[in-house]
Design an enzyme around this catalytic site. Structure first.
Site, short mmCIF file in Angstrom:
data_model
loop_
_atom_site.label_atom_id
_atom_site.label_comp_id
_atom_site.label_asym_id
_atom_site.label_seq_id
_atom_site.Cartn_x
_atom_site.Cartn_y
_atom_site.Cartn_z
N ASP A 105 0.85 -1.19 0.00
CA ASP A 105 0.00 0.00 0.00
C ASP A 105 0.90 1.25 0.00
O ASP A 105 1.77 1.37 -0.86
CB ASP A 105 -0.94 -0.08 1.21
CG ASP A 105 -1.98 1.01 1.29
OD1 ASP A 105 -2.95 0.95 0.53
OD2 ASP A 105 -1.81 1.91 2.15
N ARG A 106 0.73 2.18 0.92
CA ARG A 106 1.56 3.39 0.95
C ARG A 106 3.03 3.05 1.14
O ARG A 106 3.92 3.74 0.65
CB ARG A 106 1.12 4.34 2.06
CG ARG A 106 -0.35 4.70 2.08
CD ARG A 106 -0.84 5.36 0.82
NE ARG A 106 -0.32 6.73 0.66
CZ ARG A 106 -0.70 7.55 -0.33
NH1 ARG A 106 -1.56 7.14 -1.25
NH2 ARG A 106 -0.20 8.77 -0.42
N HIS A 150 -11.30 8.18 -0.85
CA HIS A 150 -10.56 8.64 0.33
C HIS A 150 -9.30 9.39 -0.07
O HIS A 150 -8.85 10.28 0.66
CB HIS A 150 -10.23 7.47 1.24
CG HIS A 150 -9.32 6.45 0.65
ND1 HIS A 150 -9.74 5.52 -0.28
CD2 HIS A 150 -7.99 6.21 0.84
CE1 HIS A 150 -8.73 4.75 -0.62
NE2 HIS A 150 -7.66 5.15 0.03
N TRP A 151 -8.67 9.06 -1.22
CA TRP A 151 -7.49 9.81 -1.67
C TRP A 151 -7.81 11.30 -1.74
O TRP A 151 -7.00 12.14 -1.30
CB TRP A 151 -7.06 9.33 -3.05
CG TRP A 151 -6.14 8.16 -3.05
CD1 TRP A 151 -6.05 7.15 -2.15
CD2 TRP A 151 -5.14 7.89 -4.05
NE1 TRP A 151 -5.07 6.26 -2.52
CE2 TRP A 151 -4.51 6.68 -3.67
CE3 TRP A 151 -4.73 8.53 -5.21
CZ2 TRP A 151 -3.48 6.11 -4.43
CZ3 TRP A 151 -3.71 7.96 -5.97
CH2 TRP A 151 -3.09 6.78 -5.58
N TYR A 204 -1.06 11.44 2.22
CA TYR A 204 -1.92 11.47 1.04
C TYR A 204 -1.84 12.81 0.31
O TYR A 204 -1.88 12.86 -0.92
CB TYR A 204 -3.36 11.17 1.44
CG TYR A 204 -3.59 9.69 1.65
CD1 TYR A 204 -4.11 8.90 0.62
CD2 TYR A 204 -3.28 9.08 2.85
CE1 TYR A 204 -4.31 7.54 0.79
CE2 TYR A 204 -3.48 7.72 3.04
CZ TYR A 204 -3.99 6.95 2.01
OH TYR A 204 -4.18 5.61 2.18
N HIS A 266 -7.35 -6.84 0.91
CA HIS A 266 -6.31 -5.82 0.79
C HIS A 266 -5.19 -6.00 1.81
O HIS A 266 -4.02 -5.83 1.47
CB HIS A 266 -6.93 -4.43 0.92
CG HIS A 266 -5.92 -3.33 0.83
ND1 HIS A 266 -5.21 -3.07 -0.33
CD2 HIS A 266 -5.50 -2.42 1.75
CE1 HIS A 266 -4.40 -2.04 -0.13
NE2 HIS A 266 -4.55 -1.63 1.12
#
Length: 293
Positions: A105-106, A150-151, A204, A266
């Site tokens: 993910d991030r 959500h981004w 983000y 996820h």
């Protein structure tokens, strides 16, 4: 969690990095995603230790127990370049000049930045459930914006801090049994702190601004990932459904690409730790099971 691992905090000058380290052998750096901490790896890290690796699991800048500077107007203080710099300094402090890295993910965006900015240090990189930010945005349509809303919400100034801060337990729901009770408790303790929520949101905001600009500059300059890259994605997530074959997209960024999907939702490190550890262990060991395809 993390029996036989040690915990330490390393001051890098601009930030302090909390991390867990265990095992003996070639060093592997594991980077978590949002809104997790290094505890998300509690089921994977011991399996990699059993495979003969030294495993380092840090909290990213501002997440969990790692701290960074105050946000900056350009969001550069929480860029993936800044986070990568923290981790390079921490690994050097631990005595690891060259290492392999996996991100989810991030954390995959930070792993990508490490591989692009510090090719002398990163020998192999594994990227899970991730594309470069610029690739997501180039393909963004109504479906992407609806599913990944959500981004764009997190990128708004001040509003998400107020919304999340009103009920962090409700916003960041999680199943203690699925996550593991200690992992769940650590994540919950972190997201109850306003400074952690602010830092995660800045991650983000940086993604849509300074990180995107860094990626576009890489493409314009012809910079690519030169070390072997393993691409993994969760089959019960929506990355492939939204964007098609992730391997094809990553071949535009890396010279040596291989990978496959994993039967998981996820949060793969928690939901399918054996499959993830097997894929990472084979790749980091350079075995035939992780050949390019």
């Amino acid at each position: 969690m993390f029996a036989q691992f040690t915990e330490t905090t390393i001051d890098t000058g601009e930030a302090s990095v909390f991390l867990r380290q265990g095992g003996q052998g070639p060093p592997v750096l594991l980077l978590h995603g949002h809104p997790r901490t290094s505890a998300t790896w509690h089921r994977v890290a011991p399996l990699l230790v059993e495979r003969g690796f030294t495993v380092v699991c840090p909290d990213l800048r501002g997440y969990g127990r790692s701290r960074g500077p105050d946000p900056t107007p350009d969001h550069g203080a929480h860029s993936k370049r800044a986070m990568a710099g923290d981790l390079l300094a921490a690994m050097r402090e631990l005595g690891h000049r060259r290492f392999q890295v996996a991100g989810h993910d991030r954390g995959s965006l930070v792993a990508l930045r490490l591989a692009l900015d510090h090719p002398e240090a990163v020998t192999r990189v594994a990227l899970a459930d991730c594309l470069p930010v610029s690739e997501h945005l180039a393909r963004a349509g109504a479906e992407f914006a609806t599913r990944w809303w959500h981004w764009f919400f997190f990128a708004q100034p001040e509003i998400p801090e107020r919304v999340i801060g009103a009920d962090p337990d409700g916003w960041y729901r999680g199943d203690p049994e699925a996550m593991g009770p200690e992992n769940h408790a650590e994540r919950l303790e972190a997201v109850r702190r306003p400074e952690v929520v602010r830092a995660m949101l800045e991650d983000y905001r940086a993604g849509l601004t300074v990180d995107r600009a860094h990626e576009e500059a890489d493409r314009a300059a012809g910079r690519r990932v030169r070390c072997p890259a393993l691409i993994l994605w969760s089959l019960r997530d929506d990355l492939e459904e939204l964007h098609g074959d992730p391997l094809e997209i990553w071949r535009g960024w890396a010279d040596d690409v291989r990978g496959h999907g994993i039967d998981s939702g996820h949060h793969v490190a928690e939901e399918a730790p054996e499959a993830l550890a097997a894929a990472l262990g084979d790749f980091f060991a350079g075995s035939a099971g992780a050949r390019a395809r």
